[in-house]
Design a protein around this motif. Structure first.
Motif, PDB file in Angstrom:
ATOM      1  N   TYR A 146       0.780  -1.108   0.053  1.00 49.08           N
ATOM      2  CA  TYR A 146       0.126   0.227   0.165  1.00 49.08           C
ATOM      3  C   TYR A 146       0.776   1.511  -0.034  1.00 49.08           C
ATOM      4  O   TYR A 146       0.594   2.413   0.491  1.00 49.08           O
ATOM      5  CB  TYR A 146      -0.957  -0.061   1.358  1.00 49.08           C
ATOM      6  CG  TYR A 146      -1.885  -1.213   1.201  1.00 49.08           C
ATOM      7  CD1 TYR A 146      -3.089  -0.988   0.322  1.00 49.08           C
ATOM      8  CD2 TYR A 146      -1.559  -2.199   2.172  1.00 49.08           C
ATOM      9  CE1 TYR A 146      -3.950  -2.016   0.461  1.00 49.08           C
ATOM     10  CE2 TYR A 146      -2.545  -3.316   1.918  1.00 49.08           C
ATOM     11  CZ  TYR A 146      -3.914  -3.232   1.224  1.00 49.08           C
ATOM     12  OH  TYR A 146      -4.612  -4.151   1.043  1.00 49.08           O
ATOM     13  N   THR A 147       2.107   1.320  -0.641  1.00 42.22           N
ATOM     14  CA  THR A 147       2.957   2.378  -0.476  1.00 42.22           C
ATOM     15  C   THR A 147       2.421   3.505  -1.220  1.00 42.22           C
ATOM     16  O   THR A 147       2.864   4.576  -1.127  1.00 42.22           O
ATOM     17  CB  THR A 147       4.419   2.220  -0.924  1.00 42.22           C
ATOM     18  OG1 THR A 147       4.308   1.272  -2.381  1.00 42.22           O
ATOM     19  CG2 THR A 147       4.990   1.399   0.009  1.00 42.22           C
ATOM     20  N   PHE A 191      -1.265  -3.189 -11.617  1.00 41.13           N
ATOM     21  CA  PHE A 191      -1.766  -4.601 -11.191  1.00 41.13           C
ATOM     22  C   PHE A 191      -2.170  -4.554  -9.644  1.00 41.13           C
ATOM     23  O   PHE A 191      -1.105  -4.386  -9.126  1.00 41.13           O
ATOM     24  CB  PHE A 191      -0.794  -5.518 -11.377  1.00 41.13           C
ATOM     25  CG  PHE A 191      -0.740  -5.696 -12.997  1.00 41.13           C
ATOM     26  CD1 PHE A 191      -1.898  -5.783 -13.988  1.00 41.13           C
ATOM     27  CD2 PHE A 191       0.780  -6.190 -13.595  1.00 41.13           C
ATOM     28  CE1 PHE A 191      -1.700  -6.192 -15.381  1.00 41.13           C
ATOM     29  CE2 PHE A 191       0.792  -6.350 -15.129  1.00 41.13           C
ATOM     30  CZ  PHE A 191      -0.438  -6.256 -15.862  1.00 41.13           C
ATOM     31  N   CYS A 192      -3.052  -4.673  -9.360  1.00 45.46           N
ATOM     32  CA  CYS A 192      -3.383  -4.942  -7.746  1.00 45.46           C
ATOM     33  C   CYS A 192      -3.661  -6.243  -7.661  1.00 45.46           C
ATOM     34  O   CYS A 192      -4.083  -7.262  -8.596  1.00 45.46           O
ATOM     35  CB  CYS A 192      -4.821  -4.285  -7.560  1.00 45.46           C
ATOM     36  SG  CYS A 192      -4.860  -2.539  -7.486  1.00 45.46           S
ATOM     37  N   ASP A 225      -9.794  -1.911  -3.520  1.00 46.49           N
ATOM     38  CA  ASP A 225     -10.786  -1.130  -3.020  1.00 46.49           C
ATOM     39  C   ASP A 225     -10.278   0.040  -1.966  1.00 46.49           C
ATOM     40  O   ASP A 225     -10.720   0.792  -2.224  1.00 46.49           O
ATOM     41  CB  ASP A 225     -11.865  -2.035  -2.009  1.00 46.49           C
ATOM     42  CG  ASP A 225     -12.445  -3.006  -2.869  1.00 46.49           C
ATOM     43  OD1 ASP A 225     -12.814  -2.780  -4.170  1.00 46.49           O
ATOM     44  OD2 ASP A 225     -13.071  -4.010  -2.503  1.00 46.49           O
ATOM     45  N   VAL A 226      -9.143  -0.474  -1.377  1.00 45.14           N
ATOM     46  CA  VAL A 226      -8.419   0.668  -0.519  1.00 45.14           C
ATOM     47  C   VAL A 226      -8.041   1.645  -1.390  1.00 45.14           C
ATOM     48  O   VAL A 226      -7.953   3.028  -1.170  1.00 45.14           O
ATOM     49  CB  VAL A 226      -7.415  -0.277   0.250  1.00 45.14           C
ATOM     50  CG1 VAL A 226      -6.682   0.848   1.001  1.00 45.14           C
ATOM     51  CG2 VAL A 226      -8.022  -1.079   1.365  1.00 45.14           C
ATOM     52  N   LEU A 227      -7.231   1.165  -2.685  1.00 46.44           N
ATOM     53  CA  LEU A 227      -6.617   2.302  -3.310  1.00 46.44           C
ATOM     54  C   LEU A 227      -7.813   3.251  -4.245  1.00 46.44           C
ATOM     55  O   LEU A 227      -7.470   4.289  -4.278  1.00 46.44           O
ATOM     56  CB  LEU A 227      -5.562   1.602  -4.480  1.00 46.44           C
ATOM     57  CG  LEU A 227      -4.417   0.725  -3.743  1.00 46.44           C
ATOM     58  CD1 LEU A 227      -3.530  -0.137  -4.667  1.00 46.44           C
ATOM     59  CD2 LEU A 227      -3.544   1.803  -2.863  1.00 46.44           C
ATOM     60  N   ARG A 256      -7.730   2.419 -14.271  1.00 44.94           N
ATOM     61  CA  ARG A 256      -6.300   1.943 -14.507  1.00 44.94           C
ATOM     62  C   ARG A 256      -5.702   0.909 -13.563  1.00 44.94           C
ATOM     63  O   ARG A 256      -4.665   0.263 -13.523  1.00 44.94           O
ATOM     64  CB  ARG A 256      -5.108   3.059 -14.415  1.00 44.94           C
ATOM     65  CG  ARG A 256      -5.277   4.258 -15.462  1.00 44.94           C
ATOM     66  CD  ARG A 256      -4.349   5.232 -15.520  1.00 44.94           C
ATOM     67  NE  ARG A 256      -4.309   6.211 -16.625  1.00 44.94           N
ATOM     68  CZ  ARG A 256      -3.456   6.909 -17.010  1.00 44.94           C
ATOM     69  NH1 ARG A 256      -2.086   6.741 -16.691  1.00 44.94           N
ATOM     70  NH2 ARG A 256      -3.817   7.796 -17.870  1.00 44.94           N
ATOM     71  N   LEU A 257      -6.516   0.426 -12.468  1.00 51.45           N
ATOM     72  CA  LEU A 257      -6.440  -0.500 -11.559  1.00 51.45           C
ATOM     73  C   LEU A 257      -7.078  -1.698 -12.133  1.00 51.45           C
ATOM     74  O   LEU A 257      -8.469  -1.871 -11.639  1.00 51.45           O
ATOM     75  CB  LEU A 257      -6.847  -0.178 -10.141  1.00 51.45           C
ATOM     76  CG  LEU A 257      -6.106   1.399  -9.628  1.00 51.45           C
ATOM     77  CD1 LEU A 257      -7.048   1.625  -8.298  1.00 51.45           C
ATOM     78  CD2 LEU A 257      -4.950   0.886  -9.222  1.00 51.45           C
ATOM     79  N   ALA A 258      -6.305  -2.746 -12.380  1.00 46.49           N
ATOM     80  CA  ALA A 258      -6.827  -4.097 -12.631  1.00 46.49           C
ATOM     81  C   ALA A 258      -6.258  -5.144 -11.574  1.00 46.49           C
ATOM     82  O   ALA A 258      -5.224  -5.096 -11.142  1.00 46.49           O
ATOM     83  CB  ALA A 258      -6.328  -4.479 -14.116  1.00 46.49           C
TER      84      ALA A 258
END
Length: 424
Positions: free
Chosen positions: A114-115, A176-177, A184-186, A195-197
């Protein structure tokens, strides 16, 4: 497809799941015929630096201009189709994104923690969940000294997060999550959802699988507070006080709590502390397990050991939060316990050892789930799909992947003019 992987390797003195994931993906891509290069730095090399070099290192965490120049030159020379960024702390920095922009090569990035919203990347402080910096300034992390319990050590990470946040969000075509829980957090913190897959890590099919009921419960991982090691010790003491469960607990790993764990295990028949295992020993230990235990107190972004257990046909007992809630189907592929609750963990450990028929059922279901969602074939498909989407986005194709079979689409159509570009 031509791929350049960018990664700052963690210290070799302690096992790194992230290093393992990077190595596995490189081997997977090469085995499928893709041409993969690696641009890396090693944290092990820091010890060989001069005193002046070590003193200057914090200044390079937010931005390393030498890395930008070196990577941009390599990209112009090799012309890869896509750059895959993993960890950039502490020796690479987000300057790698500027190098990609300089050379006109699209970048994807795997978010292993989570940086992007929390300087130490754990969403935890003093053993409890913490989201003070999420969606806002990282000043609370500095005030609390969240990285290594040190304010000076936290400052470079906080500065990097502040000055490079928008650069990450605009300079990466595809993130890439490694779990939906992480995504969900991001997204909640303001990262661009489009852009989050979600791309779960894959695990190679092990050489061995469980054939019987198992002979021990297994904790395999870093011996740290956030991994729930003290919680596990408290739960196991409660189990021992009630007469035990008929099988020992094996603890394998290293970390800051190593001495404490060794002292706790010394002289006991129901606990074996075995130190670090090599990869072959890890596979054997997992395959001989009644269950693998993952009692993390922080919100794990993934949970590699749980999937390794699945691959061996072994259920897991895991904390009921973070990524574990999507990896472990409670009662079907393993059991979930209430987070940070030693009594709940003890109850689940008793249940998974006593209900042998149900345990075997869960092991079979876990193996099936692995084959459907976490095998190398699935991992390769999702990885290449993400690359194609990133290439299409850079070449004007939006989110539409290029036609199958044309892995170079978009990478040779001319490049945008050079532009200025700004830890995982």
């Amino acid at each position: 497809m031509r791929v350049l992987v960018v990664h700052n390797r963690y210290r070799s003195e302690q096992p790194s799941g992230e290093n393992m994931v990077v190595d596995r993906e490189v081997a997977l891509l090469r085995g499928a015929g893709h041409r993969v290069g690696v641009f890396e730095r090693r944290s092990d090399d820091i010890t060989g630096r001069s005193l002046l070099g070590k003193a200057a290192l914090p200044l390079l965490v937010p931005w390393n201009p030498a890395v930008r120049r070196e990577l941009a030159a390599r990209l112009r020379g090799e012309r890869p189709d896509v750059v895959h960024v993993h960890n950039v702390f502490p020796l690479l920095s987000p300057a790698v994104l500027a190098a990609c922009a300089d050379a006109g090569v699209p970048a994807v990035a795997t978010l292993h923690n989570y940086t992007q919203v929390c300087p130490p990347g754990t969403l935890q402080r003093d053993g409890r969940p913490c989201t003070e910096c999420v969606g806002g300034t990282p000043l609370p992390a500095v005030r609390h000294g969240c990285y290594r319990d040190s304010r000076p050590a936290t400052v470079p990470l906080a500065v990097s997060l502040s000055v490079n946040r928008r650069r990450w969000w605009s300079g990466v075509e595809r993130f890439f999550c490694i779990s939906a829980a992480q995504r969900d957090v991001l997204v909640g913190a303001g990262m661009p959802a489009g852009r989050l897959a979600v791309k779960h890590n894959f695990v190679p099919d092990p050489e061995v699988r469980r054939t019987g009921d198992g002979e021990h419960l297994l904790y395999l991982g870093r011996l740290a507070e956030a991994k729930g090691v003290r919680l596990l010790m408290a739960a196991w003491d409660e189990i021992a006080a009630g007469g035990g469960v008929g099988v020992p607990l094996v603890v394998a790993g290293a970390g800051p709590l190593e001495r404490e764990v060794a002292a706790w295990a010394a002289g006991r028949d129901d606990v074996r502390y075995v130190g670090l295992y090599d990869p072959a020993q890890c596979r054997q230990a997992v395959a001989r397990s009644v269950a693998v235990v993952a009692p993390s107190t922080w919100l794990e972004a993934f949970g590699l050991v749980v999937v390794e257990a699945m691959a061996a046909g072994v259920p897991a007992v895991a904390a009921g939060h973070g990524a574990f809630t999507e990896l472990v189907e409670d009662g079907r592929t393993g059991l979930l316990h209430r987070p940070n609750d030693a009594a709940s963990l003890a109850s689940r450990l008793r249940r998974i050892t006593v209900e042998r028929a149900h345990n075997r059922e869960m092991g079979r279901a876990a193996r099936h789930r692995y084959e459907q969602g976490f095998s190398p074939a699935v991992g390769l498909e999702r990885l290449v799909e993400g690359y194609r989407t990133a290439i299409a986005g850079r070449s004007g194709g939006g989110d539409r992947p290029p036609p199958a079979g044309d892995g170079n689409t978009g990478s040779r159509r001319g490049h945008p003019p050079e532009r200025d570009g700004g830890s995982t």
